[in-house]
Design a protein around this motif. Structure first.
Motif, PDB file in Angstrom:
ATOM      1  N   LYS A   1      -4.785   3.079   5.803  1.00  0.00           N
ATOM      2  CA  LYS A   1      -4.692   2.552   4.442  1.00  0.00           C
ATOM      3  C   LYS A   1      -3.252   2.269   4.043  1.00  0.00           C
ATOM      4  N   TYR A   2      -2.316   3.086   4.542  1.00  0.00           N
ATOM      5  CA  TYR A   2      -0.931   2.969   4.097  1.00  0.00           C
ATOM      6  C   TYR A   2      -0.019   2.342   5.148  1.00  0.00           C
ATOM      7  N   SER A   3      -0.607   1.827   6.208  1.00  0.00           N
ATOM      8  CA  SER A   3       0.174   1.161   7.235  1.00  0.00           C
ATOM      9  C   SER A   3       0.854  -0.085   6.672  1.00  0.00           C
ATOM     10  N   CYS A   4       2.078  -0.328   7.087  1.00  0.00           N
ATOM     11  CA  CYS A   4       2.837  -1.499   6.627  1.00  0.00           C
ATOM     12  C   CYS A   4       2.774  -2.612   7.673  1.00  0.00           C
ATOM     13  N   ARG A   5       2.556  -3.802   7.206  1.00  0.00           N
ATOM     14  CA  ARG A   5       2.605  -5.005   8.049  1.00  0.00           C
ATOM     15  C   ARG A   5       3.659  -5.931   7.472  1.00  0.00           C
ATOM     16  N   TRP A   6       4.908  -5.598   7.734  1.00  0.00           N
ATOM     17  CA  TRP A   6       6.028  -6.302   7.117  1.00  0.00           C
ATOM     18  C   TRP A   6       6.042  -7.778   7.517  1.00  0.00           C
ATOM     19  N   VAL A   7       6.358  -8.618   6.555  1.00  0.00           N
ATOM     20  CA  VAL A   7       6.539 -10.053   6.798  1.00  0.00           C
ATOM     21  C   VAL A   7       7.998 -10.288   7.172  1.00  0.00           C
ATOM     22  N   LEU A   8       8.219 -10.960   8.296  1.00  0.00           N
ATOM     23  CA  LEU A   8       9.572 -11.298   8.734  1.00  0.00           C
ATOM     24  C   LEU A   8       9.776 -12.802   8.690  1.00  0.00           C
TER      25      LEU A   8
ATOM     26  N   GLY B   1       0.811  -1.213   0.000  1.00  0.00           N
ATOM     27  CA  GLY B   1       0.000   0.000   0.000  1.00  0.00           C
ATOM     28  C   GLY B   1       0.841   1.258   0.000  1.00  0.00           C
ATOM     29  N   LEU B   2       1.876   1.282   0.833  1.00  0.00           N
ATOM     30  CA  LEU B   2       2.777   2.438   0.905  1.00  0.00           C
ATOM     31  C   LEU B   2       3.521   2.629  -0.408  1.00  0.00           C
ATOM     32  N   ILE B   3       4.032   1.547  -0.968  1.00  0.00           N
ATOM     33  CA  ILE B   3       4.827   1.672  -2.191  1.00  0.00           C
ATOM     34  C   ILE B   3       3.941   2.015  -3.381  1.00  0.00           C
ATOM     35  N   ASP B   4       2.729   1.475  -3.425  1.00  0.00           N
ATOM     36  CA  ASP B   4       1.804   1.854  -4.496  1.00  0.00           C
ATOM     37  C   ASP B   4       1.497   3.344  -4.437  1.00  0.00           C
ATOM     38  N   LEU B   5       1.364   3.880  -3.227  1.00  0.00           N
ATOM     39  CA  LEU B   5       1.148   5.316  -3.078  1.00  0.00           C
ATOM     40  C   LEU B   5       2.346   6.097  -3.613  1.00  0.00           C
ATOM     41  N   ALA B   6       3.542   5.673  -3.244  1.00  0.00           N
ATOM     42  CA  ALA B   6       4.751   6.346  -3.727  1.00  0.00           C
ATOM     43  C   ALA B   6       4.819   6.295  -5.248  1.00  0.00           C
ATOM     44  N   ASN B   7       4.494   5.145  -5.816  1.00  0.00           N
ATOM     45  CA  ASN B   7       4.524   5.001  -7.269  1.00  0.00           C
ATOM     46  C   ASN B   7       3.510   5.921  -7.938  1.00  0.00           C
ATOM     47  N   HIS B   8       2.324   6.032  -7.343  1.00  0.00           N
ATOM     48  CA  HIS B   8       1.283   6.914  -7.890  1.00  0.00           C
ATOM     49  C   HIS B   8       1.752   8.369  -7.878  1.00  0.00           C
ATOM     50  N   ILE B   9       2.409   8.773  -6.814  1.00  0.00           N
ATOM     51  CA  ILE B   9       2.902  10.153  -6.725  1.00  0.00           C
ATOM     52  C   ILE B   9       3.969  10.405  -7.785  1.00  0.00           C
TER      53      ILE B   9
END
Length: 371
Positions: free
Chosen positions: A356-363, A225-233
């Motif tokens: 919406k843009y919160s990250c839930r990183w997989v470890l 979600g975060l990276i898609d937002l960055a890409n859109h910008i």
């Protein structure tokens, strides 16, 4: 940390994080990930045969960045080593910690952090020593049979190089078809290289603990979600003429998030990776990292602080590699304008909808031993 397998001269193409301590101040998610390995550090040290390691205990911190997130893991390891030697009645063995990263790492900040932080693993130690090596994790860093305990957190998702541009995307998880296959092949080759050199460097009974930033079975890292937002910008900046199309086309972030199957592949019985015969994958666990920034927002409701923190996180992790291919024809002022405008738009958008843009990183937690 972007790691390189090539013997390149130091240049802007190797930049991998913002200096002057910026990463230390904006890597709270990475720091949280480190805490998941603390109990495994104790277990790893307990499994090492102290009688076989020689006159000193050598630790490698693979991918140290600016040092802040290494303090607690190294302190945990040092404390456990001291506990074991005390119980056995042995002498206070020298403990040497070598932090490794690229030559372009912010080494000044690392040494200032390790030597002067009150949280340093050197505090109270009369026989502890720290060193550093500006060498890629995809190369041999130490002599054979040298390391008793290796530690690496949130590092191996950085590839040795960007294998290919990704049409209309900046994130490997969004690649498809042959482009995705090319990225997956690069990730596989890098993981094999990493293990090959660690197998060579590790002493008999040595342990290697990895806290990997990975992907779930669907190939998602938890930050889409975060990276898609960055890409859109970025695409908006192309449309309004701020960013040149050619610049955007080259903006793929050189990371790849391996699934559990991809991490385990070298250790499978049908793998072609010969060096795995010297290593054993003894423990593997997949966990989801809570979002420290979202947790803070849920406590205080401050969307501006959430957006500011996440923008700092993004800048610290990705800004240098994302904007490294801005045209050489740009003036320094023009380059900075692009970067600043992107950050402003990112922060503004994040404040509108934090959840919406919160990250839930997989470890992926891995404990590997030398046979």
């Amino acid at each position: 940390m972007i790691q390189s397998t090539e013997n390149l001269s130091v240049s802007h193409s190797e930049e991998h994080m913002l200096g002057h301590g910026f990463y230390n101040k904006n890597s709270h998610e990475q720091a949280k990930a480190n805490t998941y390995g603390l109990s495994l550090i104790v277990e790893a040290v307990n499994r090492i045969d102290l009688a076989r390691i020689g006159s000193e205990f050598r630790i490698a911190d693979y991918g140290s960045a600016q040092g802040q997130n290494s303090l607690l893991p190294m302190k945990t390891a040092v404390a456990q080593i001291r506990n074991l030697t005390a119980k056995s009645g042995g002498a206070m063995i020298p403990i040497c910690v070598t932090h490794t990263d690229l030559p372009t790492n912010d080494w000044s900040t690392l040494f200032q952090t390790v030597l002067f932080s009150p949280d340093s693993y050197l505090v109270g130690q009369t026989n502890g020593f720290c060193f550093a090596s500006g060498t890629s994790i995809y190369q041999q860093i130490f002599p054979p049979n040298h390391i008793a305990f290796g530690y690496s957190a949130i590092t191996e998702h950085w590839l040795s190089k960007k294998p290919w541009d990704i049409p209309n995307e900046i994130w490997s998880a969004r690649a498809t078809g042959e482009v995705h296959n090319t990225w997956a092949a690069q990730a596989r080759a890098d993981w094999h290289a990493f293990l090959q050199y660690r197998a060579l460097e590790m002493q008999p009974s040595a342990q290697l603990l990895i806290i990997g930033s990975g992907a779930n079975a669907e190939g998602n890292s938890g930050a889409e979600g975060l990276i898609d937002l960055a890409n859109h910008i970025l695409q908006e900046l192309v449309k309004d003429g701020t960013l040149y199309p050619k610049e955007y086309e080259q903006m793929a972030i050189p990371t790849y998030y391996r699934t559990a199957q991809e991490w385990k592949e070298p250790f499978m019985s049908n793998s072609t990776f010969a060096q795995a015969a010297a290593l054993s994958l003894d423990y593997f666990e997949e966990v989801t990292l809570p979002d420290v920034y979202l947790e803070r927002f849920q406590r205080d409701g401050d969307a501006h602080a959430f957006a500011q923190a996440y923008t700092g996180f993004f800048k610290a992790a990705y800004e240098p590699c994302l904007f490294v291919n801005l045209s050489d024809k740009r003036t320094p002022e023009s380059r900075q304008h692009v970067i600043d405008l992107f950050s402003q738009k990112l922060q503004s958008a994040l404040a509108q909808d934090p959840k919406k843009y919160s990250c839930r990183w997989v470890l992926h937690l891995m404990l590997i031993s030398k046979k």
